[in-house]
Design a protein around this motif. Structure first.
Motif, PDB file in Angstrom:
ATOM      1  N   VAL A 142       0.864  -1.188   0.000  1.00 17.49           N
ATOM      2  CA  VAL A 142       0.000   0.000   0.000  1.00 17.49           C
ATOM      3  C   VAL A 142       0.892   1.226   0.000  1.00 17.49           C
ATOM      4  O   VAL A 142       1.860   1.292   0.772  1.00 17.49           O
ATOM      5  CB  VAL A 142      -0.888   0.038   1.267  1.00 17.49           C
ATOM      6  N   GLU A 143       0.556   2.194  -0.846  1.00 18.30           N
ATOM      7  CA  GLU A 143       1.349   3.433  -0.909  1.00 18.30           C
ATOM      8  C   GLU A 143       0.603   4.545  -0.175  1.00 18.30           C
ATOM      9  O   GLU A 143      -0.546   4.850  -0.498  1.00 18.30           O
ATOM     10  CB  GLU A 143       1.543   3.804  -2.378  1.00 18.30           C
ATOM     11  N   ASN A 144       1.258   5.156   0.796  1.00 24.14           N
ATOM     12  CA  ASN A 144       0.606   6.174   1.628  1.00 24.14           C
ATOM     13  C   ASN A 144       1.605   7.275   1.981  1.00 24.14           C
ATOM     14  O   ASN A 144       2.540   7.020   2.727  1.00 24.14           O
ATOM     15  CB  ASN A 144       0.086   5.512   2.911  1.00 24.14           C
ATOM     16  N   THR A 145       1.414   8.485   1.430  1.00 22.52           N
ATOM     17  CA  THR A 145       0.385   8.889   0.501  1.00 22.52           C
ATOM     18  C   THR A 145       0.700   8.335  -0.889  1.00 22.52           C
ATOM     19  O   THR A 145       1.805   7.853  -1.129  1.00 22.52           O
ATOM     20  CB  THR A 145       0.310  10.433   0.377  1.00 22.52           C
ATOM     21  N   HIS A 146      -0.306   8.436  -1.771  1.00 24.75           N
ATOM     22  CA  HIS A 146      -0.128   7.849  -3.097  1.00 24.75           C
ATOM     23  C   HIS A 146       0.378   8.905  -4.069  1.00 24.75           C
ATOM     24  O   HIS A 146      -0.318   9.870  -4.372  1.00 24.75           O
ATOM     25  CB  HIS A 146      -1.452   7.272  -3.576  1.00 24.75           C
ATOM     26  N   ASN A 147       1.591   8.678  -4.560  1.00 28.14           N
ATOM     27  CA  ASN A 147       2.268   9.667  -5.394  1.00 28.14           C
ATOM     28  C   ASN A 147       1.516   9.945  -6.693  1.00 28.14           C
ATOM     29  O   ASN A 147       0.973  11.046  -6.895  1.00 28.14           O
ATOM     30  CB  ASN A 147       3.699   9.162  -5.669  1.00 28.14           C
ATOM     31  N   PHE A 148       1.437   8.965  -7.574  1.00 33.85           N
ATOM     32  CA  PHE A 148       0.813   9.214  -8.887  1.00 33.85           C
ATOM     33  C   PHE A 148      -0.699   9.416  -8.760  1.00 33.85           C
ATOM     34  O   PHE A 148      -1.345   9.881  -9.697  1.00 33.85           O
ATOM     35  CB  PHE A 148       1.126   8.072  -9.865  1.00 33.85           C
ATOM     36  N   GLY A 149      -1.246   9.048  -7.611  1.00 36.10           N
ATOM     37  CA  GLY A 149      -2.673   9.292  -7.368  1.00 36.10           C
ATOM     38  C   GLY A 149      -2.957  10.738  -7.023  1.00 36.10           C
ATOM     39  O   GLY A 149      -4.109  11.158  -6.962  1.00 36.10           O
ATOM     40  N   GLY A 150      -1.921  11.519  -6.727  1.00 38.69           N
ATOM     41  CA  GLY A 150      -2.130  12.923  -6.355  1.00 38.69           C
ATOM     42  C   GLY A 150      -2.067  13.124  -4.848  1.00 38.69           C
ATOM     43  O   GLY A 150      -2.830  13.907  -4.283  1.00 38.69           O
ATOM     44  N   GLY A 151      -1.156  12.400  -4.211  1.00 42.57           N
ATOM     45  CA  GLY A 151      -0.963  12.590  -2.762  1.00 42.57           C
ATOM     46  C   GLY A 151      -2.106  12.040  -1.924  1.00 42.57           C
ATOM     47  O   GLY A 151      -2.316  12.480  -0.784  1.00 42.57           O
ATOM     48  N   THR A 152      -2.810  11.062  -2.458  1.00 41.96           N
ATOM     49  CA  THR A 152      -3.981  10.494  -1.768  1.00 41.96           C
ATOM     50  C   THR A 152      -3.577   9.895  -0.415  1.00 41.96           C
ATOM     51  O   THR A 152      -2.611   9.128  -0.326  1.00 41.96           O
ATOM     52  CB  THR A 152      -4.601   9.369  -2.638  1.00 41.96           C
ATOM     53  N   VAL A 153      -4.350  10.241   0.609  1.00 42.12           N
ATOM     54  CA  VAL A 153      -4.088   9.711   1.952  1.00 42.12           C
ATOM     55  C   VAL A 153      -4.948   8.464   2.155  1.00 42.12           C
ATOM     56  O   VAL A 153      -6.158   8.490   1.904  1.00 42.12           O
ATOM     57  CB  VAL A 153      -4.454  10.757   3.031  1.00 42.12           C
ATOM     58  N   GLN A 154      -4.346   7.392   2.610  1.00 39.25           N
ATOM     59  CA  GLN A 154      -5.112   6.167   2.853  1.00 39.25           C
ATOM     60  C   GLN A 154      -5.769   6.256   4.226  1.00 39.25           C
ATOM     61  O   GLN A 154      -5.078   6.470   5.227  1.00 39.25           O
ATOM     62  CB  GLN A 154      -4.201   4.927   2.796  1.00 39.25           C
TER      63      GLN A 154
END
Ligand SMILES: Cc1ncc(COP(=O)(O)O)c(C=O)c1O
Length: 356
Positions: A142-154
């Motif tokens: 799991v990527e947190n925050t998500h880089n290519f997602g636009g800094g999405t916080v899980q």
């Protein structure tokens, strides 16, 4: 006028005070385990994340490779989303170094922030014991925050659900926490709560925290002992590297809480872009320091837009044909973001007029 460089938060340069801390660092040979500053950094990050031990690595990529190497046996698979750094931007390291295959779920589902974890989706893909026919799942990343997602916080609730479901089936969890600091500041979740929900966590010191180099992998003591062997095997055994670890310690003391300034500036930029191009970015999903403009279906192409913006002194990244990314960081102040808020929306507006 200097360029406002929003291509990445990796571009920060160490501040004068950080450089002073580096110069003053006590050092020793870290391959012998004798660098006191590295030892302090490893213990401090492990403690923050509630794990037994930590390992300083030159890069986030190496920390991810080591984390996955510990959890997934050669011939097993790692599950992650389709835009995860581990699968898109580590150049096949998990396959070439660890013999690990990856299987992905779609990071871009309609109506959801890009990269937001859907634990049910991840759990439904697991094959804990594939027997003689199917590849067995060693871990979920799991990527947190998500880089290519636009800094999405899980969300913590999703991470908890994932942990319960994976643990019940004997599948491990690796968190690529290159920007876990940003998630911590955005959601106010204590770092040890994130740490408790994973077997291995990598965190970067050289992104938003502004250190020139370095990441730390945390895990149980036995796992970190194995990771130390693998780090050396991969050529990552460094010597008097306390000089770099000191920058990390300085960053932990001085550059974590200020990430909220980066988040506020990113939101300003997202809002300014959404005014002229509401279909490309939703400021409601800009929670940390990354603004991603999704150009799919707009007729716009990322490369020429990035070029036009750079010509006017605001550098952003074209990630493939359809994605434009702007990242705020320590070296971008209010004046810089103001300039970006003038230039980038104007570039978008002109391009939209051209394709219309
Ligand atoms: C989410 C994520 N993980 C891992 C990394 C790898 O870090 P490094 O560039 O230090 O290898 C990055 C780099 O940008 C990243 O964004």
């Amino acid at each position: 006028m200097p360029v406002v460089d929003l291509r990445s938060d990796t571009l920060t340069r160490p501040t004068p005070a950080m450089r002073e801390a580096m110069v003053a660092a006590l050092v020793g040979d870290d391959v012998y385990g004798e660098d006191p500053t590295v030892n302090e950094l490893e213990a401090r990050v492990a403690d923050l994340l509630g794990h037994e031990a930590g390992l300083f690595t030159p890069t986030g990529s190496m920390a991810n490779v080591l984390g996955v190497r510990l959890l997934v046996e050669p011939g097993q698979e790692l599950l992650c989303d389709s835009l995860a750094h581990v699968v898109r931007a580590e150049l096949g390291a998990h396959a070439t170094v660890s013999g690990v295959t990856t299987r992905t779920w779609d990071a871009q589902l309609p109506g959801r922030p890009v990269g937001l974890l859907d634990p049910e989706q991840a759990l439904s893909m697991m094959v804990p014991d594939g027997g003689p026919y199917l590849v067995s799942t060693g871990a979920v990343a799991v990527e947190n925050t998500h880089n290519f997602g636009g800094g999405t916080v899980q969300p913590l609730s999703a991470l908890r659900r994932l942990r319960r479901g994976t643990a019940a089936e004997g599948v491990a969890v690796h968190v690529d926490g290159a920007r876990l600091w940003n998630a911590h500041v955005a959601d106010g979740v204590p770092l040890h709560e994130y740490g408790a929900l994973a077997d291995t966590v990598s965190v970067c010191l050289s992104k938003g925290l502004g250190a020139p180099v370095g990441s730390v992998l945390v895990a149980g003591a036995e796992r970190i002992a194995r990771a130390r062997v693998w780090r050396k095997r991969l050529g990552g055994g460094m010597r008097q590297v306390g000089i770099l670890a000191a920058a990390g310690l300085y960053a932990l003391d001085h550059h974590v809480q200020r990430l909220s300034d980066d988040h506020a500036r990113a939101l300003r930029l997202a809002a300014a872009c959404a005014l002229v191009a509401p279909g490309l970015v939703d400021p409601g999903t800009t929670r940390t320091n990354i603004v991603v403009l999704d150009l799919r279906g707009s007729g716009l192409i990322a490369g020429p837009l990035a070029q036009a913006s750079a010509q006017q002194g605001v550098a952003v990244s074209a990630l493939g044909r359809n994605t434009l990314r702007a990242v705020t960081h320590l070296d971008v102040d209010d004046a810089g973001i103001e300039r970006a808020c003038a230039v980038l929306p104007a570039v978008l507006a002109r391009a939209i007029d051209t394709v219309a």
